[in-house]
Design a protein around this motif. Structure first.
Motif, PDB file in Angstrom:
ATOM      1  N   SER A 162       0.831  -1.195   0.000  1.00 57.18           N
ATOM      2  CA  SER A 162       0.000   0.000   0.000  1.00 57.18           C
ATOM      3  C   SER A 162       0.870   1.250   0.000  1.00 57.18           C
ATOM      4  CB  SER A 162      -0.901  -0.015   1.238  1.00 57.18           C
ATOM      5  OG  SER A 162      -1.782  -1.104   1.178  1.00 57.18           O
TER       6      SER A 162
ATOM      7  N   GLY B  62      -0.367   4.765  -0.010  1.00 55.43           N
ATOM      8  CA  GLY B  62      -0.797   5.908   0.788  1.00 55.43           C
ATOM      9  C   GLY B  62      -1.073   5.517   2.216  1.00 55.43           C
ATOM     10  N   THR B  63      -0.284   5.963   3.146  1.00 54.27           N
ATOM     11  CA  THR B  63      -0.505   5.623   4.543  1.00 54.27           C
ATOM     12  C   THR B  63      -0.578   6.859   5.429  1.00 54.27           C
ATOM     13  OG1 THR B  63       1.873   5.405   4.889  1.00 54.27           O
ATOM     14  CG2 THR B  63       0.669   3.411   4.299  1.00 54.27           C
TER      15      THR B  63
ATOM     16  N   ARG C 239      -4.709  12.234   6.571  1.00 55.82           N
ATOM     17  CA  ARG C 239      -5.229  13.351   5.780  1.00 55.82           C
ATOM     18  C   ARG C 239      -5.689  14.440   6.742  1.00 55.82           C
ATOM     19  NH1 ARG C 239      -7.525   8.664   3.525  1.00 55.82           N
ATOM     20  NH2 ARG C 239      -7.151   8.295   1.322  1.00 55.82           N
TER      21      ARG C 239
ATOM     22  N   GLU D 138      -9.319   4.906  -4.690  1.00 55.48           N
ATOM     23  CA  GLU D 138      -7.873   4.804  -4.491  1.00 55.48           C
ATOM     24  C   GLU D 138      -7.310   3.474  -4.976  1.00 55.48           C
ATOM     25  OE1 GLU D 138      -7.168   7.562  -0.534  1.00 55.48           O
ATOM     26  OE2 GLU D 138      -7.738   5.461  -0.245  1.00 55.48           O
TER      27      GLU D 138
ATOM     28  N   ASN E  97      -4.474   2.525  -0.438  1.00 55.11           N
ATOM     29  CA  ASN E  97      -4.194   3.328   0.742  1.00 55.11           C
ATOM     30  C   ASN E  97      -4.517   2.529   1.996  1.00 55.11           C
ATOM     31  OD1 ASN E  97      -4.680   5.305   2.998  1.00 55.11           O
ATOM     32  ND2 ASN E  97      -4.023   6.732   1.397  1.00 55.11           N
TER      33      ASN E  97
ATOM     34  N   GLN F 295      -4.606   3.359   5.112  1.00 55.68           N
ATOM     35  CA  GLN F 295      -5.428   4.024   6.106  1.00 55.68           C
ATOM     36  C   GLN F 295      -6.916   3.775   5.854  1.00 55.68           C
ATOM     37  OE1 GLN F 295      -4.938   8.254   6.221  1.00 55.68           O
ATOM     38  NE2 GLN F 295      -5.892   8.487   8.227  1.00 55.68           N
TER      39      GLN F 295
END
Length: 580
Positions: free
Chosen positions: A46, A48-49, A52, A189, A193, A195
Motif C-alpha cells: 500500500s 498511501g498511509t 489526511r 484509491e 491506501n 489508512q
C-alpha cells in the motif's frame, strides 16, 4: 481441534488459509478483504498511509494574494474578482490552520464560502472540505459531516471529503454510512491506501459483531450435514461415545437374536442415541441423551458428553459448556470421557478466542490421560493456531508414537513443518516437507486429508497440475466431501483463471451438501468479483443462516455488509471495483 468450525487467532484479523487447512473437515475461509478485490494479495505494498489532516491548497491559485492581517476575515479588494477574494480568504485560513488557530481558520473558510460564486463548484467544495478539516480538529463531528456533505454534493468523487466524512460518521456511531463512504474511497484509491483499508476493515468487523450478537442468540439451531458430522468424529480415535455399539450395549431385541442375556433396558436414552448415531438420525440424539441424564441412568456421563458434542455441532456452546463441566468434574467417570470433554471444551474456548483457557484444558487432558493420542493430536492443532510450531510438531510426534497408524497426524505434522519452512524462506526444509507428504500418501493411500494438505502445499509452490491431481484423489476417496470441490474450484481460478469451471465445481459442492456454508461463502465472494452484488448478498445470507458459531457469523456478516456497501456506492456514485 475439536471445534466444529475454524477459529480465529487472538488478533482477530482472520486466519491465514494454511492454518485453517489444519482443521479436519473444515473449509478454508476467505478474508473480509477478499470481498472487495479478488487479487488484492497480489498488489504492491500500500502506497498511501499518511494521515489526511491538512486542508486543501488553492484549487485555482492566485499568486501573491492573502487575507487582511488580524483574526478578522479578509476584507474586500476592489481589483479582485469574487473568486480571487475567496481564494485569498482560503489561503489565510490555511495559515491559521497550520498554526493551530482553528477558530480563525473556520472564519476565513466561512468567508471564502460566502465570497465564492456558486458556479465554481470545485473551488467551493474545497472550501467546505477545508472548513470540515478545521472542525475535525475541534472534534465537532456533526459539523464535519455537514460540510463534507456539501463538498461531496458538488464533487461526488472528492476523496478527502469522503474519507473525512467517513471518519466523522464513525465517531457518531453511524457505521453503515461510514462504511459506504470508506468503500467509495477504497475504490477511488484502487485499494492502495492502507489508512482507508484499515478503517473499512475495522467498521466491517464492528458491524459483523453487532449483527451476529443479535442474530446468533435468536437463531434456530441447525444440524450440519451428515458428512460434516462424520468428518468431525473421524478426528477422534480414542472417543468412547463415537464408537459403534458394543454387544453389552445393544438393544434387547438385538441381543435376543444373538442369544444373549438382556442386562440393559431398551429404555436407555443413551443407547437409543447411539443407535440413532449409527443410523445417521442425528436430530433425535440430544433428546434421547436428555432422557438418560434426567433419569440418572448408568450412562449419565456418556449421555452428557454426547449431548454436549451435538450442542457444539449445532453451534450451541451455551448449552454444551454445563454438560462438559459436569463430565470433567466427575472424578469417578471413565478418564477417557473426561479427557474427551476437556479436548472439546478447550477447542470451544479457542473458538471463543480464549487461548489461555484452551491451553489449560488441553494440558489437563494430557495430565489425566497421558496415553490418549487424541489429546496430542488436537493440542498440536491448537499450537499451530498459536504459531507454536515446534511444540505442535512435538505433539504430533507423541500422537504418532501412541498411534503409528494415525495418517492424519502424520500429514498434519508434514504440513506444520512445511509452513514453518515456507514462511521462514528455507527451500531445503520446504523440499524435506514435500518429500514427507509423498511418504505419507505412499504409506496411507486411503487418507483423503493427506492428499488435501499436500494439495495446499503444492498450490503454494505453484505446482498447480499436481495439486489438481491431489484434489482428484480426495474426491475419489470421499466423493461426498463438498469442501474438496470448493478447493478444487478455487484452484481453477488461481491456475487457469477458468471462472466457469471454478463456479461449476463450487456449484457441485452445494449440490452434494446444501449445508456447506463454505461453498456459499466462496460463491458469494466470486460473485462480488464478477459484479453480481445482489447474488453475492444472497449467497452470504445463506452462509449466515448456516453459521455454527457467533464468530463465524460475524465474519460472514462482514462479507455481506461489504457487498451491500458496494451496491450503494455503485448506485450513488457510479463506482465499481474491478471485476473478474
Amino acid at each position: 481441534m475439536a471445534s466444529s468450525k475454524p477459529v480465529e487467532p487472538q488478533s482477530g484479523t482472520g486466519l491465514p488459509r494454511w492454518q485453517l487447512a489444519l482443521l479436519v473437515g473444515t473449509p478454508i475461509v476467505l478474508g473480509v478483504g477478499a470481498v472487495y478485490l479478488w487479487n488484492r494479495s497480489k498488489t504492491k505494498e500500500s502506497k498511501g498511509t499518511g494521515e489526511r489532516k491538512t486542508p486543501e491548497g488553492s484549487a485555482s491559485p492566485v499568486q501573491g494574494q492573502d487575507c487582511q492581517d488580524g483574526s478578522a476575515p479578509a476584507g474586500r479588494e476592489p481589483d479582485l474578482s469574487p473568486l480571487d477574494r475567496a481564494q485569498a480568504a482560503k489561503n489565510k485560513g490555511n495559515k491559521y490552520f497550520k498554526a493551530g488557530k482553528y477558530e480563525n481558520a473556520i472564519q476565513c473558510y466561512t468567508e471564502a464560502i460566502a465570497l465564492c460564486p456558486t458556479e465554481q463548484k470545485t473551488d467551493l467544495s474545497t472550501f467546505y472540505q477545508n472548513r470540515a478539516a478545521a472542525y475535525e480538529q475541534q472534534m465537532k463531528w456533526t459539523e464535519v459531516v455537514q460540510d463534507c456533505c456539501q463538498a461531496v454534493e458538488m464533487n461526488p468523487r472528492y476523496i478527502k471529503a469522503l474519507f473525512r466524512r467517513a471518519k466523522a460518521l464513525e465517531k457518531l456511531d453511524s457505521k453503515k454510512a461510514c462504511l459506504e463512504d470508506v468503500t467509495a474511497v477504497c475504490i477511488l484509491e484502487a485499494f492502495q491506501n492502507q489508512q482507508s483499508m484499515l478503517l473499512a476493515d475495522k467498521v466491517l468487523k464492528q458491524l459483523g459483531k453487532e449483527k451476529a450478537k443479535d442474530k446468533y442468540k435468536n437463531r434456530e439451531p441447525m444440524m450440519p450435514s451428515p458428512q460434516f458430522i462424520k468428518s468431525y468424529f473421524s478426528s477422534f480415535t480414542d472417543d468412547i461415545i463415537s464408537q459403534p455399539l458394543q454387544k453389552g450395549e445393544k438393544k434387547d431385541e438385538d441381543k435376543d437374536k444373538e442369544g444373549e442375556a438382556a442386562d440393559v433396558s431398551e429404555s436407555s436414552g443413551y443407547l437409543k442415541a447411539k443407535q440413532y448415531m449409527e443410523e445417521e438420525n442425528y436430530d433425535k440424539i440430544i433428546s434421547e441423551c436428555t432422557k438418560e441424564v434426567e433419569s440418572g441412568g448408568r450412562y449419565t456421563a456418556e449421555a452428557l458428553l454426547l449431548r454436549a458434542t451435538f450442542y457444539l455441532l449445532i453451534g450451541n456452546a451455551t448449552g454444551a459448556q454445563p454438560d462438559l463441566d459436569r463430565v470433567i468434574n466427575m472424578q469417578d467417570a471413565n478418564v477417557k470421557l473426561r479427557a474427551n470433554a476437556l479436548i472439546k471444551r478447550g477447542s470451544m474456548y479457542m473458538q471463543q478466542q480464549q487461548p489461555m483457557l484452551s491451553t489449560q484444558d488441553f494440558n489437563m487432558a494430557a495430565d489425566i490421560d497421558t496415553r490418549n493420542p487424541d489429546v496430542y493430536h488436537h493440542r498440536g492443532q491448537l499450537k499451530i493456531l498459536l504459531d507454536q510450531v515446534d511444540e505442535a510438531v512435538g505433539d504430533f510426534d507423541e500422537c504418532i508414537v501412541l498411534r503409528p497408524d494415525s495418517a492424519l497426524a502424520q500429514a498434519q505434522k508434514c504440513f506444520a513443518l512445511y509452513r514453518q519452512a515456507y514462511t521462514g524462506n528455507n527451500p531445503s526444509q520446504v523440499q524435506i516437507a514435500m518429500d514427507g507428504f509423498e511418504d505419507v500418501i505412499r504409506r496411507f493411500p486411503k487418507c483423503a486429508e493427506g492428499y488435501a494438505l499436500y494439495a495446499q502445499a503444492l498450490t503454494d509452490q505453484q505446482h498447480f497440475g499436481k495439486a489438481d491431481e491431489m484434489y482428484d484423489k480426495c474426491i475419489e476417496l470421499e466423493p461426498d466431501n463438498a469442501t474438496t470441490y470448493v478447493h478444487k474450484g478455487l484452484l481453477q481460478l488461481q491456475w487457469k483463471q477458468d471462472l466457469d469451471l471454478g463456479l461449476e465445481l463450487i456449484g457441485k459442492a452445494i449440490e452434494i451438501d446444501n449445508k456447506c456454508d463454505f461453498a456459499y461463502e466462496t460463491m458469494g465472494t466470486i460473485e462480488v468479483q464478477r459484479g453480481n452484488l445482489d447474488r453475492a448478498i444472497d449467497m452470504f445470507n445463506k452462509a449466515i443462516n448456516l453459521a455454527k458459531s457467533e464468530m463465524e457469523m460475524a465474519h460472514l456478516y462482514s462479507l455481506c455488509d461489504a457487498a451491500y456497501a458496494q451496491t450503494e456506492v455503485a448506485r450513488k456514485y457510479g463506482l465499481k471495483p474491478p471485476t473478474l
